[in-house]
Design a protein around this motif. Structure first.
Motif, PDB file in Angstrom:
ATOM      1  N   PRO A 262       0.807  -1.237   0.000  1.00 49.72           N
ATOM      2  CA  PRO A 262       0.000   0.000   0.000  1.00 49.72           C
ATOM      3  C   PRO A 262       0.833   1.276   0.000  1.00 49.72           C
ATOM      4  O   PRO A 262       0.432   2.273  -0.619  1.00 49.72           O
ATOM      5  N   ARG A 263       1.967   1.245   0.675  1.00 53.30           N
ATOM      6  CA  ARG A 263       2.803   2.448   0.719  1.00 53.30           C
ATOM      7  C   ARG A 263       3.375   2.771  -0.644  1.00 53.30           C
ATOM      8  O   ARG A 263       3.341   3.929  -1.081  1.00 53.30           O
ATOM      9  N   TYR A 264       3.918   1.787  -1.344  1.00 49.74           N
ATOM     10  CA  TYR A 264       4.472   2.033  -2.678  1.00 49.74           C
ATOM     11  C   TYR A 264       3.376   2.335  -3.686  1.00 49.74           C
ATOM     12  O   TYR A 264       3.565   3.141  -4.606  1.00 49.74           O
ATOM     13  N   ALA A 265       2.218   1.702  -3.536  1.00 49.59           N
ATOM     14  CA  ALA A 265       1.112   1.977  -4.448  1.00 49.59           C
ATOM     15  C   ALA A 265       0.634   3.416  -4.314  1.00 49.59           C
ATOM     16  O   ALA A 265       0.305   4.079  -5.305  1.00 49.59           O
ATOM     17  N   ALA A 266       0.598   3.934  -3.082  1.00 45.18           N
ATOM     18  CA  ALA A 266       0.199   5.329  -2.887  1.00 45.18           C
ATOM     19  C   ALA A 266       1.255   6.280  -3.418  1.00 45.18           C
ATOM     20  O   ALA A 266       0.919   7.367  -3.917  1.00 45.18           O
ATOM     21  N   ARG A 267       2.514   5.909  -3.355  1.00 44.46           N
ATOM     22  CA  ARG A 267       3.575   6.791  -3.853  1.00 44.46           C
ATOM     23  C   ARG A 267       3.493   6.945  -5.365  1.00 44.46           C
ATOM     24  O   ARG A 267       3.723   8.046  -5.891  1.00 44.46           O
ATOM     25  N   PHE A 268       3.172   5.862  -6.088  1.00 47.76           N
ATOM     26  CA  PHE A 268       3.115   5.919  -7.551  1.00 47.76           C
ATOM     27  C   PHE A 268       1.702   6.134  -8.066  1.00 47.76           C
ATOM     28  O   PHE A 268       1.484   6.104  -9.287  1.00 47.76           O
ATOM     29  N   ASP A 269       0.741   6.325  -7.169  1.00 44.02           N
ATOM     30  CA  ASP A 269      -0.628   6.691  -7.536  1.00 44.02           C
ATOM     31  C   ASP A 269      -1.229   5.704  -8.547  1.00 44.02           C
ATOM     32  O   ASP A 269      -1.778   6.099  -9.585  1.00 44.02           O
ATOM     33  N   VAL A 270      -1.138   4.432  -8.239  1.00 43.66           N
ATOM     34  CA  VAL A 270      -1.756   3.423  -9.098  1.00 43.66           C
ATOM     35  C   VAL A 270      -3.205   3.245  -8.695  1.00 43.66           C
ATOM     36  O   VAL A 270      -3.640   3.679  -7.622  1.00 43.66           O
ATOM     37  N   GLY A 271      -3.969   2.596  -9.540  1.00 45.97           N
ATOM     38  CA  GLY A 271      -5.385   2.414  -9.285  1.00 45.97           C
ATOM     39  C   GLY A 271      -5.654   1.388  -8.191  1.00 45.97           C
ATOM     40  O   GLY A 271      -4.774   0.621  -7.774  1.00 45.97           O
ATOM     41  N   GLU A 272      -6.902   1.380  -7.743  1.00 49.78           N
ATOM     42  CA  GLU A 272      -7.275   0.449  -6.687  1.00 49.78           C
ATOM     43  C   GLU A 272      -7.200  -1.002  -7.170  1.00 49.78           C
ATOM     44  O   GLU A 272      -6.791  -1.888  -6.410  1.00 49.78           O
ATOM     45  N   ALA A 273      -7.585  -1.231  -8.423  1.00 45.78           N
ATOM     46  CA  ALA A 273      -7.518  -2.594  -8.952  1.00 45.78           C
ATOM     47  C   ALA A 273      -6.075  -3.081  -8.991  1.00 45.78           C
ATOM     48  O   ALA A 273      -5.792  -4.242  -8.669  1.00 45.78           O
ATOM     49  N   THR A 274      -5.160  -2.201  -9.359  1.00 45.67           N
ATOM     50  CA  THR A 274      -3.747  -2.573  -9.382  1.00 45.67           C
ATOM     51  C   THR A 274      -3.230  -2.847  -7.976  1.00 45.67           C
ATOM     52  O   THR A 274      -2.481  -3.803  -7.749  1.00 45.67           O
ATOM     53  N   GLN A 275      -3.636  -2.036  -7.028  1.00 46.60           N
ATOM     54  CA  GLN A 275      -3.199  -2.242  -5.648  1.00 46.60           C
ATOM     55  C   GLN A 275      -3.740  -3.557  -5.092  1.00 46.60           C
ATOM     56  O   GLN A 275      -3.002  -4.314  -4.430  1.00 46.60           O
ATOM     57  N   PHE A 276      -5.004  -3.863  -5.337  1.00 43.74           N
ATOM     58  CA  PHE A 276      -5.572  -5.119  -4.856  1.00 43.74           C
ATOM     59  C   PHE A 276      -4.891  -6.327  -5.498  1.00 43.74           C
ATOM     60  O   PHE A 276      -4.639  -7.339  -4.832  1.00 43.74           O
ATOM     61  N   ARG A 277      -4.571  -6.216  -6.770  1.00 39.61           N
ATOM     62  CA  ARG A 277      -3.883  -7.310  -7.456  1.00 39.61           C
ATOM     63  C   ARG A 277      -2.469  -7.482  -6.901  1.00 39.61           C
ATOM     64  O   ARG A 277      -2.012  -8.621  -6.709  1.00 39.61           O
ATOM     65  N   ALA A 278      -1.789  -6.389  -6.629  1.00 38.44           N
ATOM     66  CA  ALA A 278      -0.451  -6.479  -6.050  1.00 38.44           C
ATOM     67  C   ALA A 278      -0.495  -7.117  -4.661  1.00 38.44           C
ATOM     68  O   ALA A 278       0.375  -7.932  -4.315  1.00 38.44           O
ATOM     69  N   LEU A 279      -1.496  -6.760  -3.863  1.00 40.86           N
ATOM     70  CA  LEU A 279      -1.647  -7.388  -2.549  1.00 40.86           C
ATOM     71  C   LEU A 279      -1.924  -8.885  -2.678  1.00 40.86           C
ATOM     72  O   LEU A 279      -1.392  -9.698  -1.909  1.00 40.86           O
TER      73      LEU A 279
END
Length: 309
Positions: free
Chosen positions: A227-244
């Motif tokens: 979540p920290r890196y996803a917020a830094r690069f401003d990716v979408g929620e779908a991308t963040q959920f997939r990364a998790l």
């Protein structure tokens, strides 16, 4: 009528209880309900419930103790926040002091400063706790983490872990150890720029704290960094959920063991961004995770093997 005749030693506030004593007005029956004792016949309120469950704030006007007066203790200050500050130019009413009075208060401030830290141990505590507050402020850490770091530094000084080591390194190591205790996604590389010591001294201080103080700290997981890196690069929620999801799959299968959690998290975000047609560069992820682009590509290949299996 004394309250000891009305109230029992302990009772439930919401329970309705009869009182054996009669009403002082009509000799009727008394009952106790919630916050008051009243007469059933005439309705006279004999005595209200006077127990205050709030903090005991006392003044000293009637001679009672004032031991609970004052602001709460602050573990991040060497004197627990109970220090006294001596003014320099104005008195309590805002009047400007004369030159003679200012010189006298200047001498008082000097002696007061010497009295606050009379020993080398107290001066080290002052330096270390000031550094703890500075580092916590640089990383915008919550107060609970800052107080935990201050407590760890005090425990390290009580166990005589400071002699032979840098006070600044122990302070920075205490802040990093507090972050690990609270499962905050931080790395030693992030603390090195703000710590007034090199990386090896910072790492050694953290290892000493962990071993000597018996800190039970679990290894960091890649999913905490996503979540920290996803917020830094401003990716979408779908991308963040997939990364998790990818990070948790690696943790469950054991493929994240022995790998840098920051590198695994960066690779998960990179693979998830490719699946959702978002542009995130490997070099930027590597810089944020304090790893090399080669590490990101290696973890990416492992993730692709896992998803294709």
């Amino acid at each position: 009528m004394a309250s000891r005749h009305i109230y029992a030693t302990s009772f439930d506030e919401c329970e309705r209880l009869p009182i054996d004593l009669p009403c002082p007005e009509c000799d009727g029956d008394l009952e106790r309900e919630r916050r008051q004792t009243y007469c059933v016949d005439c309705g006279l309120v004999v005595r209200e419930y006077e127990i205050d469950h709030g903090p005991d704030w006392f003044d000293n006007n009637d001679g009672r103790t004032s031991s609970r007066i004052g602001s709460p203790l602050t573990p991040s200050r060497h004197d627990d926040g109970l220090s006294t500050e001596i003014g320099s130019r104005k008195d309590a009413k805002g009047n400007v002091l004369s030159s003679r009075t200012r010189r006298r208060f200047s001498r008082l401030r000097r002696e007061h400063s010497r009295a606050r830290t009379p020993t080398k141990r107290s001066r080290n505590a002052l330096r270390g706790l000031v550094d703890v507050r500075r580092i916590a402020s640089e990383h915008e850490l919550p107060r609970s983490v800052r107080d935990r770091a201050a407590t760890l530094f005090r425990e390290a000084q009580a166990e005589n872990l400071l002699p032979g080591r840098s006070v600044n390194a122990m302070a920075a190591g205490s802040v990093y150890a507090a972050c690990r205790c609270f499962d905050l996604p931080r790395t030693l590389d992030e603390f090195e720029p703000v710590a007034r010591c090199d990386y090896s001294a910072l790492r050694n201080a953290y290892m000493v704290l962990q071993s000597e103080l018996g800190l039970h700290i679990a290894p960091p997981s890649p999913s905490t960094f996503v979540p920290r890196y996803a917020a830094r690069f401003d990716v979408g929620e779908a991308t963040q959920f997939r990364a998790l999801e990818l990070a948790r799959q690696l943790e469950e299968t054991g493929r994240a063991i022995g790998r840098a959690p920051t590198g695994v998290a960066a690779a998960c975000i990179y693979v998830a961004a490719q699946e959702h047609d978002e542009t995130v560069y490997q070099t930027d992820l590597a810089d944020a995770a304090h790893v090399t682009p080669v590490t990101v590509r290696a973890r990416r290949d492992e993730i692709q093997e896992l998803t294709n299996a």
